[in-house]
Write an enzyme that holds these catalytic residues in place. Structure first.
Site, PDB file in Angstrom:
ATOM      1  CB  CYS A  50      -1.838   9.631 -10.827  1.00 60.25           C
ATOM      2  SG  CYS A  50      -2.545   9.455 -12.482  1.00 60.25           S
ATOM      3  CG  ASP A  57      -4.334   9.707  -7.200  1.00 55.77           C
ATOM      4  OD1 ASP A  57      -4.708  10.848  -7.528  1.00 55.77           O
ATOM      5  OD2 ASP A  57      -4.064   8.820  -8.028  1.00 55.77           O
ATOM      6  CE1 TYR A  72      -6.454  -8.825   7.964  1.00 53.82           C
ATOM      7  CE2 TYR A  72      -8.559  -7.846   8.554  1.00 53.82           C
ATOM      8  CZ  TYR A  72      -7.808  -8.669   7.751  1.00 53.82           C
ATOM      9  OH  TYR A  72      -8.407  -9.347   6.722  1.00 53.82           O
ATOM     10  CD  GLU A  73       0.129  -4.679  15.248  1.00 53.02           C
ATOM     11  OE1 GLU A  73       0.164  -3.786  16.105  1.00 53.02           O
ATOM     12  OE2 GLU A  73       0.671  -4.578  14.130  1.00 53.02           O
ATOM     13  CG  LEU A  74      -5.450  -1.705  14.911  1.00 48.44           C
ATOM     14  CD1 LEU A  74      -6.124  -0.749  15.882  1.00 48.44           C
ATOM     15  CD2 LEU A  74      -6.266  -1.857  13.635  1.00 48.44           C
ATOM     16  CG  HIS A  91      -7.999   5.757  -7.829  1.00 43.96           C
ATOM     17  ND1 HIS A  91      -8.859   6.762  -8.202  1.00 43.96           N
ATOM     18  CD2 HIS A  91      -6.849   6.377  -7.467  1.00 43.96           C
ATOM     19  CE1 HIS A  91      -8.262   7.926  -8.078  1.00 43.96           C
ATOM     20  NE2 HIS A  91      -7.036   7.719  -7.639  1.00 43.96           N
ATOM     21  CD  GLU A  92      -9.989   2.119 -11.369  1.00 46.32           C
ATOM     22  OE1 GLU A  92     -10.845   2.912 -11.782  1.00 46.32           O
ATOM     23  OE2 GLU A  92      -8.761   2.369 -11.412  1.00 46.32           O
TER      24      GLU A  92
END
Length: 136
Positions: A50, A57, A72-74, A91-92
């Protein structure tokens, strides 16, 4: 028992910390470019901090996308996501940054990022971001 502070005998940064710090999203060629299909990826242990309190968070990230030329390669995605664990960010902002990086690196036909943040102080938050046009 001694109350003296124990010294950390490990070398800093640890190899895992270096790998996470240097991480970036890696993609590879879509093995079936002619087919429209969806891939779903779950990342249940996302962490950031945060920006106001510094408290951690936690969130579950769900990525669903229709690949175009790349997928995407994991492992690289996991390391990239782990890089946010010590960053103070809203968060945004973090969800939008992740979406921007996913779109810029993978160039999917369509992508949806869902971030379900765990409750803290009796408040939980969920963000959904979409990009592109879903194909049928």
């Amino acid at each position: 028992m001694s109350t003296a502070k124990l010294e950390d005998s490990t070398q800093r940064p640890l190899y895992g910390e270096r790998i996470i710090e240097e991480s970036k999203i890696i993609c590879f060629d879509n093995p079936n470019k002619k087919r429209i299909y969806e891939i779903s990826i779950q990342l249940p242990e996302f962490t950031c901090k945060c920006p106001f309190s510094g408290y951690p968070d936690f969130a579950k990230l769900n990525i669903t996308y229709q690949p175009n030329l790349k997928v995407y390669e994991l492992k690289s995605l996991k390391l990239y996501i782990n890089n946010f664990r010590d960053i103070k960010i809203s968060h945004e902002e973090v969800v939008n940054r992740i979406m921007d990086d996913l779109v810029n690196e993978g160039l999917p036909h369509w992508i949806h990022l869902n971030a379900a943040f765990n409750p803290r102080g009796n408040v939980s938050m969920q963000l959904d971001i979409f990009s592109g046009q879903k194909r049928n």
